[in-house]
Each structure stands twice: as structure tokens, then as C-alpha cells.
Design a protein around this motif. Structure first.
Motif, short mmCIF file in Angstrom:
data_model
loop_
_atom_site.label_atom_id
_atom_site.label_comp_id
_atom_site.label_asym_id
_atom_site.label_seq_id
_atom_site.Cartn_x
_atom_site.Cartn_y
_atom_site.Cartn_z
N ALA A 184 0.54 -1.64 0.12
CA ALA A 184 0.07 -0.11 -0.27
C ALA A 184 1.18 1.76 -0.08
O ALA A 184 0.47 2.48 -0.46
N ASP A 187 2.76 3.57 -3.51
CA ASP A 187 2.60 5.16 -4.06
C ASP A 187 3.60 6.76 -2.92
O ASP A 187 3.26 7.53 -3.90
N TYR A 288 -10.22 2.02 8.93
CA TYR A 288 -10.30 2.78 7.10
C TYR A 288 -10.82 1.19 6.93
O TYR A 288 -10.74 0.57 7.38
N THR A 291 -10.35 -2.46 2.72
CA THR A 291 -9.89 -2.87 1.33
C THR A 291 -8.05 -2.17 1.09
O THR A 291 -7.75 -1.13 1.76
N ALA A 292 -7.72 -2.22 -0.15
CA ALA A 292 -5.98 -1.41 -1.00
C ALA A 292 -6.16 -0.33 -1.09
O ALA A 292 -5.52 0.31 -0.60
N ASP A 293 -7.48 0.03 -1.10
CA ASP A 293 -7.74 1.16 -1.74
C ASP A 293 -7.40 2.37 -0.15
O ASP A 293 -7.19 3.42 0.33
N GLY A 294 -8.96 1.42 0.27
CA GLY A 294 -8.56 2.25 1.80
C GLY A 294 -8.05 2.00 2.93
O GLY A 294 -7.80 2.93 3.88
N ARG A 296 -5.08 2.50 1.77
CA ARG A 296 -4.07 3.91 0.76
C ARG A 296 -4.50 5.20 0.91
O ARG A 296 -3.45 6.26 1.66
N ALA A 297 -5.64 4.90 1.22
CA ALA A 297 -5.76 6.45 1.65
C ALA A 297 -5.72 6.88 2.77
O ALA A 297 -5.57 7.74 3.28
N ARG A 300 -1.94 7.51 3.61
CA ARG A 300 -1.74 9.27 3.11
C ARG A 300 -2.22 10.27 4.07
O ARG A 300 -1.71 11.27 4.42
#
Length: 338
Positions: A184, A187, A288, A291-294, A296-297, A300
Motif C-alpha cells: 500500500a 504510491d 479504514y 480494502t487496498a484502496d482503503g 492506501r487512503a 496518506r
């Protein structure tokens, strides 16, 4: 009646630490407590186990070569205790769940056998009690929930740290979430380090090599602290920029509580256990979506809002050490003195 706490396993194991702390806390309340320390389950066979009432902290990996072997050993202790007019009670840890994979049916049967043999059962979360019911291990009405002790304090002064990092605390093993957290971070700037606070579980040094190779490929610095002594642990955890506890199949988490005790508010995936924890101990977690997107967000956001990674003064605990110890004292008195 004196209750003997039989503490089995290596000193650095989380269940062993929990068991030792529990006995010490009960002793501090003035109860009749004795402790017998056994470093390896093999030393239990043929040993002279005290004939007082016994309390065990059970996970199958600490009591035998296999789940069935561990259950057989504990059931034998319960039979011997009953023959002597005494009782055995247990706190269950690492409660079986489908995520265990092929080992799940064996672990379910082992925990069922233990629950059938003993005279009192404790788990550390409502989630764990639900798991016992869903797998048919035990009748939930016969299982007591005593949440893991958590004493919440906010940190006044924070350490000055030059390096920015994301950290995961606890033994390194597949499923703990180290690999997913590192993925994660893809980015994020490579100047942000990834830190594993702890040491590899036995047989999982290959995971460290895999994580190191992934980090190197991304130009990111990766480090493993190894075992950190208790008196130095808070300092290490406070130097991490973003604390993460991404163990997705956790049923009760000492790692999460250790972050919090150090004044940190870890990022955690939303699941049945973390929802329960957040309700009981408001302001101690940053959840969070799982999920992978969760993830990552969440990383950040934490890097952009570092204050959110620290316990605020208004955070609270619904299960202080004193409260949890009092619950244990009443339960052990009921099971062993009646």
C-alpha cells in the motif's frame, strides 16, 4: 482456595506475557495466587502439576505438537484435577476461525475438547465468543468475556524524529499484514521508511527476505528491529510516524493495545473486532475500509495529519487493568471456590 496460574511457553510470546501480567494483577488485588512457569509443553508430561485449582491461558501451539495433542494434554490435566477435587479454568487465545485454512477443523475440534473438559472459559472479546458459537466449539452462554486490559494515556511531549516511517508492531508471520502495508506504500515517496517492530516468528525468516526485496525494488528503506525489551518499547513505538495494525483476521489484539498504551492511535481495518474495540475504547483507533484502496487512503491521510496518530486527551478505556482484573477475580472465585 489458591488458584495456580500455569504459564506455558516462551517468555516473549504474547500469550505468556498476558498470563504473567494477569497473575501479577490478581496478586496485587490480594487474591490467593500461585504461578508455575513452564517454558515448553514437553516439560509438562510427567511433571508434578500442583493440585490447587488451575487456570491456563490456552492456545494450541503452546500446549502440544498439534491441536489434538494440545487438547489431549489439557483434558488430562482437567481429569486429574477433578479426581483431586479441584477444577481447571482457561482463557482461550487465537480462537479458531475459517481464515486458519486447512488447519481450521482440527483447531475447532481441539478447542471444543478443551471447553468440554474444563470448568470455566474466558475469551477476550465478544467477537471471540461469537466465533466459538459459530463453529460449535462452545455454548456462548457458558463463556465469559473479559476484554483485554487497556490503560489509555495521552503522551505529553512527542519525540523529535528526522525519518518519516510507517510501522507494524508484533511478530512477523504471514497474515499479520506486513506485506499488504508495504504494498500500500507503493504510491508514497520512497523516502518514507517501512519499519517492522518485532522479530520473525519461528520459521518465517523468509518473509523478512521477501519484504526486504520488495522494499529494495521500490527504493525504500526497510528495517526489522528484532525483539524490543519492554522498557524500551514505548520509545520505539513513539518514533514511528504512522502506526498500522493490519492483521485482518484478528480476534483480540495485544498488538493494538500495545500501540495505544504507548500513546499511539493505530490505523486498523474495519472488522467485527475493531468495531467492538472502538465502541468500548472510544478515540483509540483510526479505522479504514478493509480494502487496498482503503489502506492506501488511510496512510496518506495519516501522513498529512500526523496529530491523528496520537491518543487525544479525551480518549477512554472501557476495560482498564483494574476492571479486567476484578472481573477475573470474581470469575475464578466462582469457578474454583464453589
Amino acid at each position: 482456595m489458591t488458584v495456580t496460574h500455569l504459564v506455558v511457553g516462551p517468555t516473549r510470546h504474547g500469550v505468556v506475557t498476558f498470563a504473567s501480567n494477569l497473575a501479577a494483577s490478581l496478586d496485587g488485588l490480594g487474591g490467593a495466587v500461585a504461578v508455575v512457569r513452564v517454558g515448553d509443553w514437553r516439560d509438562l508430561d510427567g511433571s508434578d502439576i500442583p493440585r490447587d485449582g488451575l487456570h491456563l491461558n490456552f492456545t494450541d501451539r503452546l500446549f502440544g505438537a498439534s491441536p489434538s495433542d494440545a487438547a489431549h494434554r489439557v483434558a488430562g490435566m482437567a481429569r486429574d484435577a477433578s479426581a483431586a477435587g479441584r477444577r481447571v479454568s482457561v482463557t482461550l487465545h487465537d480462537v479458531p476461525q475459517p481464515a486458519d485454512g486447512g488447519n481450521y477443523p482440527l483447531r475447532v475440534q481441539a478447542y471444543r475438547d478443551v471447553c468440554t473438559a474444563v470448568h470455566g472459559v474466558v475469551v477476550n472479546s465478544e467477537h471471540e465468543r461469537s466465533l466459538l458459537a459459530e463453529s460449535g466449539i462452545a455454548d456462548p452462554s457458558a463463556v465469559m468475556v473479559v476484554p483485554l486490559p487497556l490503560d489509555v494515556t495521552s503522551v505529553g511531549s512527542r519525540p523529535a524524529v528526522e525519518d518519516c516511517s510507517v510501522g507494524v508492531f508484533g511478530f512477523l508471520y504471514p497474515g499479520k499484514g506486513h506485506d499488504e502495508v508495504l504494498a500500500a506504500m507503493a504510491d508514497l515517496p520512497p523516502s518514507i521508511d517501512f519499519v517492522a517492530v518485532g522479530e520473525p516468528s519461528s520459521g518465517h525468516d523468509d518473509l523478512v527476505a521477501e519484504l526486504a526485496a520488495t522494499a529494495e525494488g521500490a527504493g525504500r528503506r526497510f528495517s526489522v528491529t528484532g525483539y524490543v525489551a519492554d522498557d524500551a518499547l514505548d520509545g520505539v513505538l513513539r518514533r514511528v510516524t504512522v502506526p498500522v495494525a493490519h492483521h485482518r483476521h484478528v480476534s483480540a489484539s495485544g498488538s493494538i493495545n500495545t500501540w495505544i498504551a504507548a500513546g499511539r492511535r493505530p490505523l486498523v481495518p474495519v472488522n467485527r473486532y475493531t468495531r467492538e474495540h472502538a465502541e468500548r475504547n472510544p478515540g483509540t483507533l483510526t479505522p479504514y475500509p478493509d480494502t487496498a484502496d482503503g489502506l492506501r487512503a488511510a496512510l496518506r491521510h495519516a501522513l498529512e495529519h500526523p496529530d491523528a496518530t496520537w491518543i487525544a486527551p479525551d480518549a477512554g478505556s472501557g476495560s482498564t487493568t483494574r476492571a479486567a482484573t476484578a472481573l477475573y477475580a470474581r470469575a475464578l472465585s466462582r469457578w474454583h471456590d464453589d
